[in-house]
Design an enzyme around this catalytic site. Structure first.
Site, PDB file in Angstrom:
ATOM      1  N   GLY A  17       0.757  -1.202   0.090  1.00 50.70           N
ATOM      2  CA  GLY A  17       0.113   0.040   0.055  1.00 50.70           C
ATOM      3  C   GLY A  17       0.786   1.023  -0.022  1.00 50.70           C
ATOM      4  N   GLY A  19       1.282   4.904   2.103  1.00 58.23           N
ATOM      5  CA  GLY A  19       0.823   5.669   3.206  1.00 58.23           C
ATOM      6  C   GLY A  19       0.997   7.045   2.833  1.00 58.23           C
ATOM      7  N   THR A  20       0.948   7.924   3.940  1.00 63.28           N
ATOM      8  CA  THR A  20       0.849   9.382   4.002  1.00 63.28           C
ATOM      9  C   THR A  20       2.371   9.677   3.302  1.00 63.28           C
ATOM     10  OG1 THR A  20      -0.207   9.375   5.865  1.00 63.28           O
ATOM     11  CG2 THR A  20       0.208  11.327   5.124  1.00 63.28           C
ATOM     12  N   VAL A  24       4.342   1.092   1.911  1.00 61.71           N
ATOM     13  CA  VAL A  24       4.247   0.270   2.949  1.00 61.71           C
ATOM     14  C   VAL A  24       4.380  -0.935   2.406  1.00 61.71           C
ATOM     15  CG1 VAL A  24       2.739  -0.556   4.802  1.00 61.71           C
ATOM     16  CG2 VAL A  24       2.478   1.814   3.851  1.00 61.71           C
ATOM     17  N   ASP A 132      -9.797  10.162  11.541  1.00 60.04           N
ATOM     18  CA  ASP A 132      -9.867   9.742  10.408  1.00 60.04           C
ATOM     19  C   ASP A 132     -10.311   8.285  10.292  1.00 60.04           C
ATOM     20  OD1 ASP A 132      -9.724   9.727   7.595  1.00 60.04           O
ATOM     21  OD2 ASP A 132      -7.519   9.503   7.484  1.00 60.04           O
TER      22      ASP A 132
END
Lengths: 331, 376
Positions: A17, A19-20, A24, A132
């Protein structure tokens, strides 16, 4: 797969994935075989050094320890890149609800709901607002355990007084009405609205308030929950953007009609209390855990242990890919 | 020391070094580590550098308007940094600026690197800053110089962050000073003094050695001693204990030790460290007034341009020394403390500085000491 050399710390198994702060990765700790998620903190082009958002997240996670909150084990710096080392979770809630191989029973969904509320009750007890809560930030492992993740927007609040915060938090579809109406003074109730959205999503398998854009979002909520009244939400007129978004016409509440085919009566009661217009009257996480839905109504919550048999890993990313693939095949 | 944050990880992450966060060090550990980083400096020179650095942090912090927690944490980060990195390798102002920058992020009292650098120039070059201010602008710094300084700041930031093992949780003595003073029924005057002493305590190493509530008790003890020494008892308001009573209670073991989980030996040690600081500040204050010192040789590490504010001492040196003697007469021998390192070599024998901040190694940073990291 060949036996990895023992002097290696981690074997990176794949990219799971983004992330910010960067990608990941899933990795296996060679000595113990334990799976971890390595979350990269990219510093390239950071004129202000170590990102303050990453610092906030690390600081918060270090002070939290709960079965329903994702555990940050340690930090690692490898060849100049900083990683957060998390416990590994096989799925995220959005992903696992989209797949069709494993069917969740009502008892399983009740367990997910209870675990989510237990995590939130802990956070709020520790004075943390997540800000969030959404499907892709709620992770699930093959043992059926659910954990809250991604504390990039979270912050500590003063229990005794509500302070002024940024209004630009919580992903649009999960954003509570007070934020949609411009509130900057708010508390942990904002998470409870998101939790209400997630509770419904567990049963319907898709987000319930899908506004096309930020301006439309509140009208989507009006359509389902009806328009708020001076009785259901006395403070609404004091909100900054009330005049802009105030309903032109009366819309009746269709909530029970729409969701009674999905949820049990006690489930509907709890969801409705989570989705209360007035933040002051919205049920707290601790109160929600005492709801008849969990403690009186059948069936009792049951952890979906059968998930371990599920092949593959379901993150929002994979389920999108899968949907796209199906769609292409159908065309 | 350039930052080289690269992209994707290799498929295999190689064997690694481990660094554990140690929240506190024993005084012996602090001495052992300091000795190593002191290099050729004498203990006196080292202490002078330390005071200059703390004053510099204080002055920039005041200029920017940082709260006390940000300034105090920065001072403590500076002290911790030099347990692991040699003084000769760093100009003190570079480390101070980086420590303040990290601290302002930790406490969410955010300022940009540029703002912190500008404030630091104003403290380092007061004449130029005054001129610029008279012209209605901010100090004029060559952009290349500023960019260069920013790069250095960020390089040291990384070393600091690695030194604290990314453990960004800080606990400070200030809230404890207030709570403990109240618990002892201290007057407003005594508790205010205790708070000021806690502020000063960050110019010593006690906050690396003792948890914040113990430092708070040490400061309250010294505040009570200072307020009662060579003074008659003054009638206190009802419900308040006078300074004599508080000093007497804390100078002997009693229930308070159990109640506040503190050892009398530790609070005496803290009181000594802080009074030593006051004594040396009061002495330099008087000597500076009476006989100008010979300027020391220019050194790249100890800039003399900064007007570092020193500790304000409302007591005369001889009075403080008399109190110190009385404290020595009644003190308990230091207790034996176990290292939290739990048998691990805290010096990281090959010297930590060789594997921190490197781009060709893998290091794991644990948030707690060895015995306290549970690998659930």
């Amino acid at each position: 797969m060949p036996e990895p050399p023992k002097e290696k710390l981690y074997v990176v198994l794949g990219h799971v994935g983004t992330g910010t702060f960067g990608k990941v990765y899933k990795a296996s700790h060679t000595a113990t075989g334990r799976m971890v998620a390595l979350k990269q903190i990219k510093m390239e082009g950071e004129k202000e050094g170590f990102p303050v958002t990453a610092m906030r997240e690390v600081k918060l996670l270090q002070s939290l320890r709960h079965d329903n909150v994702l555990r940050l084990y340690e930090m690692m710096v490898s060849h100049g890149t900083v990683y957060m080392v998390f416990e590994y979770m096989d799925h995220d809630l959005s992903g696992v609800l989209q797949q069709t191989e494993f069917e969740f029973t009502d008892a399983h969904l009740k367990s997910f709901c209870r675990q989510m509320l237990a995590g939130l009750a802990y956070l709020h007890h520790k004075g943390v607002i997540h800000r969030d809560i959404k499907g892709s930030n709620i992770l699930v492992n093959s043992r059926g355990e659910l954990k809250l993740a991604d504390f990039g927007l979270a912050r500590v609040y003063q229990k005794r007084r509500k302070s002024d915060y940024t209004n630009r938090v919580i992903t649009q579809w999960y954003r509570p009405p007070e934020l949609l109406l411009g509130a900057t003074v708010y508390g942990p109730e904002v998470d409870m609205w998101s939790a209400g959205c997630i509770m419904l999503e567990l049963f319907t398998k898709k987000p319930v308030f899908q506004g096309a854009d930020e301006l439309q979002q509140i009208y989507v909520v009006y359509k389902i929950m009806g328009t708020p009244t001076a009785d259901s939400w006395p403070g609404i007129t004091r909100l900054p953007w009330y005049e802009i978004f105030k309903p032109n016409e009366f819309i009746p509440n269709r909530f029970r009609d729409l969701f009674k085919k999905w949820l049990s009566p006690a489930g509907l009661d709890l969801a409705e209390q989570l989705l209360a217009w007035d933040p002051e009257r919205r049920i707290t996480a601790a109160q929600a855990l005492e709801a008849p839905y969990f403690n009186q109504e059948q069936p009792p919550a049951a952890t979906p242990v059968g998930l371990s048999a599920l092949k593959g890993e379901w993150h929002e990313m994979e389920s999108k890919r899968e949907r796209d693939r199906k769609r292409r095949n159908e065309e | 020391m350039a930052i080289d944050y690269r992209g994707d990880p290799p498929q295999l992450i190689p064997a690694s070094y481990l660094k554990y966060y140690l929240p506190y060090f024993t005084p012996q550990e602090v001495e052992r580590l300091s000795e190593k980083q002191r290099g050729k400096l004498s203990v006196t020179q080292e202490e002078k550098a330390r005071q200059q650095a703390c004053g510099f942090i204080e002055a920039i912090g005041a200029d920017i308007g940082f709260p006390r927690k940000t300034i105090a944490t920065a001072q403590n980060l500076y002290h911790r940094f030099h347990l692991f990195f040699p003084r000769k390798d760093f100009a003190y102002h570079d480390v101070c600026i980086a420590a303040l920058f990290v601290s302002c992020k930790i406490h969410d009292t955010l300022k940009k690197t540029r703002d912190v650098l500008i404030a630091s120039y104003a403290v380092r070059f007061p004449d130029r800053a005054a001129k610029a201010k008279a012209m209605g602008g901010e100090i004029d710094i060559d952009p290349n110089q500023m960019e260069h300084d920013r790069q250095r700041l960020l390089a040291i930031e990384r070393l600091i962050v690695e030194t604290i093992c990314f453990n960004f949780n800080t606990r400070l003595p200030f809230p404890y000073v207030i709570k403990i003073s109240r618990a002892f029924g201290a007057s407003k005057k005594v508790s205010k003094l205790a708070y000021r002493l806690a502020t000063d305590s960050f110019r010593t190493l006690v906050n690396l050695e003792y948890p914040p509530h113990v430092v708070a008790l040490g400061c309250l003890y010294l505040a009570a001693l200072l307020s009662s020494f060579e003074r008659g008892t003054t009638p206190e308001q009802p419900g308040q204990n006078n300074a004599h009573q508080i000093a007497a209670t804390l100078s002997t073991s009693g229930d308070w030790g159990r109640q506040f989980q503190a050892h009398i030996e530790d609070i005496e040690e803290i009181a000594h460290e802080v009074i030593d600081l006051l004594i040396s500040a009061s002495q330099t204050a008087t000597t500076a007034n009476t006989s100008p010192q010979t300027p020391s040789s220019p050194s790249p590490h100890l800039s003399r341009t900064s007007a570092a504010p020193s500790v304000q001492v409302p007591y005369k040196a001889d009075q403080l020394i008399r109190l110190k003697i009385v404290m020595r007469e009644t003190e308990h021998p230091p207790r034996n403390r176990d290292s939290v390192a739990g048998g691990q070599n805290i010096e990281f024998d090959k010297s930590t500085s060789t594997f921190l901040g490197r781009n060709d190694k893998t290091v794991r940073f644990m948030f707690a000491p060895p015995g306290m990291v549970d690998d659930a």
